[in-house]
Design an enzyme around this catalytic site. Structure first.
Site, PDB file in Angstrom:
ATOM      1  N   LEU A 194       0.846  -1.198   0.000  1.00 49.20           N
ATOM      2  CA  LEU A 194       0.000   0.000   0.000  1.00 49.20           C
ATOM      3  C   LEU A 194       0.875   1.239   0.000  1.00 49.20           C
ATOM      4  O   LEU A 194       1.040   1.914   1.014  1.00 49.20           O
ATOM      5  CB  LEU A 194      -0.928  -0.006   1.225  1.00 49.20           C
ATOM      6  CG  LEU A 194      -1.772  -1.261   1.450  1.00 49.20           C
ATOM      7  CD1 LEU A 194      -2.642  -1.105   2.688  1.00 49.20           C
ATOM      8  CD2 LEU A 194      -2.637  -1.565   0.232  1.00 49.20           C
ATOM      9  N   ASP A 246      -0.026 -10.253  -5.346  1.00 48.07           N
ATOM     10  CA  ASP A 246       1.341  -9.734  -5.215  1.00 48.07           C
ATOM     11  C   ASP A 246       1.395  -8.287  -5.706  1.00 48.07           C
ATOM     12  O   ASP A 246       2.308  -7.872  -6.414  1.00 48.07           O
ATOM     13  CB  ASP A 246       2.332 -10.597  -5.989  1.00 48.07           C
ATOM     14  CG  ASP A 246       3.777 -10.341  -5.556  1.00 48.07           C
ATOM     15  OD1 ASP A 246       3.982  -9.787  -4.465  1.00 48.07           O
ATOM     16  OD2 ASP A 246       4.688 -10.685  -6.338  1.00 48.07           O
TER      17      ASP A 246
END
Length: 417
Positions: A64, A297
């Protein structure tokens, strides 16, 4: 809010549900299926005609870099929970950092944030981080992300400690010394292109070591991002032995191989690298057999990180928004049924995390994905909500589009198209 989702094809892999019916939601939970519960008053109706209604997807690996944008990308991809690796800046090696991440995710109110705590301080592979404090702060397991523990004795002690308290350890199996100078799979394509190779042995040697340590310590281990046929076989052998070992495969490794590097396409650079067609087929078979879950991923990167020569480009691709359509594409090519494919994104990750099984039965938390399995859309910088526009699928048309996502009974994404 009382919500009725009507006319949708309800698919729940756990009990094997697959039928067109209404789903009723009240107080953030599933209230019923088919017939409305007694006294239920609809406050909002969602027409899911032509769509599949399934449990929300759980992604086992998403970075993130911009938490607001990436959590928006998550729910746009039908993902209701994201596992975040600890290799942030700074690493998630202190309880305060993990607590802050969890609370920030809750404030944003999109997908749930499930952090992995750093196994060692600073991810240096030396001293253990404060695992108990990190667990209390909300960490679901402990990991080194892509940073190896070079000292095997340090890894043994870490696994012994984790086993004592019932903590799970997530490890990416790639030997530091064999992989340190490589940038592509050691094979014919790398040789032809003059790229330094990473042998399959970099994965298998590490898996063999981890399996033996798991056998000795009883530690629960999750192997992240398997990339080879030999690696998948070793993991399957350990599972057949009854060892507490689970694993996942990045969705791009189910569909792409070393051949997709093409003429040094930087969007095809991954860690671990894309390997041979035989490896890809073996990974596909392992996932189809239920030996591994699928994850995105997700690695969002800026243009400056990818607009470089292959060897200098940062590895990784954006994955949250393409996780579902790529899984559908894999399932179609592999002859895997829709419910079985969805299980790899829902039930399997939930089991790995030790979370309550995600399902659509009464009383379950209403984390729900509604998607049109026939809708086509083009992957582009304009259609991707993630800050990362890096994808080997740019300019290509994928099938399968999320129409709405609910987290805890709240509509957190609705497609306006």
């Amino acid at each position: 809010m009382n919500i009725e989702i009507k006319n949708g094809r309800l698919i729940d892999p756990r009990p094997g549900t697959d039928r067109v019916a209404s789903l009723y939601i009240a107080a953030g939970k599933i209230a019923g299926m088919g017939e409305a519960p007694a006294g239920f008053v609809v406050e909002r109706s969602i027409d899911a005609a032509g769509c599949v209604v399934c449990p929300g997807l759980i992604d086992l690996g998403a970075r993130l870099t911009s938490i607001e944008a990436e959590l928006e990308a998550a729910v746009a991809g039908g993902v209701t929970s994201v596992v975040v690796p600890p290799d942030a800046d700074p690493p998630l090696d202190e309880p305060e950092l993990a607590d802050r991440l969890v609370h920030r995710g809750a404030e944003i109110g999109k997908a749930r944030v499930l952090p992995l705590g750093a196994l060692t301080l600073g991810l240096k592979g030396e001293r253990l981080a404060e695992l108990a404090g990190l667990k209390k702060a909300g960490c679901v397991a402990f990991s080194q992300a892509m940073v190896p523990v070079v000292d095997t004795e340090a890894l043994l002690r870490a696994m012994e400690y984790a086993a004592t308290f019932g903590f799970a350890v997530w490890l990416q199996p790639q030997d530091y010394w064999l992989a340190r100078n490589g940038i592509a799979h050691e094979g014919e394509v790398a040789s032809r292109l003059g790229l330094a190779g990473i042998p399959v042995a970099a994965e298998t040697i590490t898996i063999a070591t981890i399996v033996q340590l798991a056998r000795d310590t009883g530690c629960r281990v999750h192997l992240t991002r398997l990339s080879s046929a030999a690696g998948a076989a070793l993991a399957a052998q350990a599972q057949a032995e009854g060892l507490p070992i689970t694993c996942d495969v990045g969705v791009h490794h189910l569909l792409l191989s070393e051949n997709d590097i093409g003429f040094f396409n930087p969007h095809a650079r991954f860690v671990p690298p894309l390997r041979s067609q035989c490896d890809r087929q073996a990974l596909s078979a392992a996932v189809a057999a239920g030996q591994a879950a699928i994850c995105s991923d997700h690695t969002p990167l800026g243009a400056d990180d990818k607009m470089l020569p292959f060897g200098e480009a940062r590895p990784g691709a954006t994955g949250l928004e393409v996780l579902l359509p790529l899984t559908l594409k894999w399932a179609a090519e592999a002859g895997v049924g829709l419910a079985q494919a969805l299980a790899r994104l829902t039930l399997a990750p939930a089991a790995i995390l030790g979370l309550p099984e995600t399902h659509l039965t009464a009383g379950a938390v209403a984390d729900i994905c509604i998607f049109d399995p026939a809708a086509e859309w083009q992957v582009s910088a304009d259609t991707l909500r993630s800050r990362g526009k890096n994808s080997p699928w740019l300019g290509q048309t994928l099938t399968g589009k999320v129409r709405a996502t609910l987290v805890g009974g709240r509509v957190v994404f609705a497609d306006r198209a």
